[in-house]
Scaffold this active site. Sequence first.
Site, PDB file in Angstrom:
ATOM      1  N   GLY A  92     -44.840  10.753 -20.344  1.00 19.91           N
ATOM      2  CA  GLY A  92     -45.122  11.923 -19.110  1.00 19.91           C
ATOM      3  C   GLY A  92     -45.817  12.304 -18.983  1.00 19.91           C
ATOM      4  O   GLY A  92     -47.043  12.751 -17.781  1.00 19.91           O
ATOM      5  N   ASP A 196     -40.459  11.346 -11.799  1.00 20.60           N
ATOM      6  CA  ASP A 196     -38.562  11.140 -11.777  1.00 20.60           C
ATOM      7  C   ASP A 196     -38.694  10.340 -10.447  1.00 20.60           C
ATOM      8  O   ASP A 196     -37.756  10.206  -9.966  1.00 20.60           O
ATOM      9  CB  ASP A 196     -38.969  12.770 -11.369  1.00 20.60           C
ATOM     10  CG  ASP A 196     -38.147  13.351 -12.392  1.00 20.60           C
ATOM     11  OD1 ASP A 196     -38.650  13.292 -13.595  1.00 20.60           O
ATOM     12  OD2 ASP A 196     -37.932  14.470 -12.371  1.00 20.60           O
ATOM     13  N   HIS A 222     -35.717   7.919 -17.664  1.00 25.43           N
ATOM     14  CA  HIS A 222     -36.183   7.733 -16.369  1.00 25.43           C
ATOM     15  C   HIS A 222     -36.113   6.448 -15.571  1.00 25.43           C
ATOM     16  O   HIS A 222     -35.346   5.576 -16.548  1.00 25.43           O
ATOM     17  CB  HIS A 222     -37.539   7.738 -16.333  1.00 25.43           C
ATOM     18  CG  HIS A 222     -38.277   9.242 -16.805  1.00 25.43           C
ATOM     19  ND1 HIS A 222     -39.076   9.913 -15.964  1.00 25.43           N
ATOM     20  CD2 HIS A 222     -37.546   9.740 -17.917  1.00 25.43           C
ATOM     21  CE1 HIS A 222     -39.088  10.957 -16.834  1.00 25.43           C
ATOM     22  NE2 HIS A 222     -38.306  11.254 -17.646  1.00 25.43           N
ATOM     23  N   ASN A 294     -55.929  12.245 -28.105  1.00 25.27           N
ATOM     24  CA  ASN A 294     -55.522  10.528 -28.529  1.00 25.27           C
ATOM     25  C   ASN A 294     -54.168  10.441 -27.575  1.00 25.27           C
ATOM     26  O   ASN A 294     -53.151  10.860 -28.816  1.00 25.27           O
ATOM     27  CB  ASN A 294     -55.492  10.530 -30.279  1.00 25.27           C
ATOM     28  CG  ASN A 294     -55.165   8.700 -30.239  1.00 25.27           C
ATOM     29  OD1 ASN A 294     -54.766   8.281 -29.742  1.00 25.27           O
ATOM     30  ND2 ASN A 294     -55.820   8.746 -31.541  1.00 25.27           N
TER      31      ASN A 294
HETATM   32  C1  LIG Z   1     -41.535  15.109 -13.263  1.00 23.58           C
HETATM   33  C2  LIG Z   1     -40.852  15.175 -14.686  1.00 23.58           C
HETATM   34  N1  LIG Z   1     -42.605  15.379 -15.205  1.00 23.58           N
HETATM   35  C3  LIG Z   1     -42.613  15.163 -16.185  1.00 23.58           C
HETATM   36  C4  LIG Z   1     -41.951  15.014 -17.079  1.00 23.58           C
HETATM   37  C5  LIG Z   1     -42.277  14.939 -18.700  1.00 23.58           C
HETATM   38  O1  LIG Z   1     -41.777  12.890 -19.441  1.00 23.58           O
HETATM   39  P1  LIG Z   1     -42.052  12.680 -20.304  1.00 23.58           P
HETATM   40  O2  LIG Z   1     -40.819  12.967 -21.076  1.00 23.58           O
HETATM   41  O3  LIG Z   1     -42.259  11.253 -20.593  1.00 23.58           O
HETATM   42  O4  LIG Z   1     -43.023  13.425 -21.567  1.00 23.58           O
HETATM   43  C6  LIG Z   1     -40.558  14.834 -17.031  1.00 23.58           C
HETATM   44  C7  LIG Z   1     -39.431  14.489 -18.334  1.00 23.58           C
HETATM   45  O5  LIG Z   1     -38.401  14.142 -17.908  1.00 23.58           O
HETATM   46  C8  LIG Z   1     -40.571  15.229 -15.516  1.00 23.58           C
HETATM   47  O6  LIG Z   1     -39.042  15.201 -14.737  1.00 23.58           O
END
Ligand SMILES: Cc1ncc(COP(=O)(O)O)c(C=O)c1O
Length: 362
Positions: A92, A196, A222, A294
């Site tokens: 994310g 989220d 998630h 990447n």
């Molecule tokens: C609102 C939000 N954005 C971005 C992320 C980042 O996602 P990732 O852990 O897959 O890098 C998170 C992670 O929990 C999040 O809660």
Amino acid sequence: MSIDNYINELFDRMHADGVLPPYLYNAKKKTFDPERDWMYYSGPVWTEDEPRAAVKAFLTGKWLVAGEHCAKFEREFSKMFGFESSLMVNSGSSANLIMISALKKHLDWGDGDEVIVSPVGFPTTIAPLVQNNLTPVFTDIVFEDLNFDLEKVEAAITEKTKAIFISPVLGNPPDFDKLKEISEKYDIELVLDGCDSLGSKWKGKELSEYAIATSCSFYPAHHITTGEGGMVSSNDKDLISLARSFAWWGRDCYCVGSANLSKKGACGNRFDKWLDGYEGKIDHKYYFSNMGYNVKPLDLQGALGLEQLKKIEDIHVKRRENKEKAESIFKEVLGDMVHIPGELDHAETSWFGVPIVCNKNK
Ligand SMILES: Cc1ncc(COP(=O)(O)O)c(C=O)c1O
């Protein structure tokens, strides 16, 4: 023997010997011993379908990197949530980085342009703004839903403001009608960090319908999970092509798989004379027009995603039920010592967690 038979045999033997991956073991457990057992606040909601699909993709894939499973997951994800196009990446956080990089170039934002954000959120919502030389402008929150105060959002708009980057706290949407009204009044974009809030709705519509682009995370806490993983989605196909370039080393050409094989490739430029001012022929596939990264996923993550998508409706219902259950327990035990934010009138939240605010002086 077919690969499916080998996989069946493997799982049969694991069952017979009682050797199960922890996520399946926990899901099967019907008792809880508070002296010994851990209670996880979250985790993958997987059955055997997911590891089977991942093992099969791993054993049968031509390339282990993003390939047919990821491409199918991108298509199915887009269909399910109403996007024209999606790009799978490895997290994310990467989705946010790629989305902001692509938006900046696509919409011609300049260094120092401002994006309004909330201070209650995740660091990698903010970091991609700084990494792209944009200025995050923080506006304070309201206790009602823990999202930013929309009056303050409007007051924070300057002539440098390009977008409001919304990240609904624990999946709970703020007033999206008001956000739309503000964005139209000042001609600025709404961008959604939907990491989220997959499945949360406003007036029955996906939150992403209000935004120019949306990111998503598939980390285990998630709504659906591929271990690590993320998605950038939009109704603007050009934006997703640009996002793909940023995610794939900055490469200009989007031809992969069978698209490589057609004459000149699907992009129409492979092994052709297409570069202005250059007389020779150039392979478009080795032309890099963006300062890229990447952040591609593995193909088996796409296979996991395809299995998880089949469960999303149930997960949505369960998350809403769990929030209600947890809320009533906390209220019963802690009374007015805590305030537990709920959803606004037109929201249908696919809860990422249960927000708890400790009341002052209690
Ligand atoms: C609102 C939000 N954005 C971005 C992320 C980042 O996602 P990732 O852990 O897959 O890098 C998170 C992670 O929990 C999040 O809660």
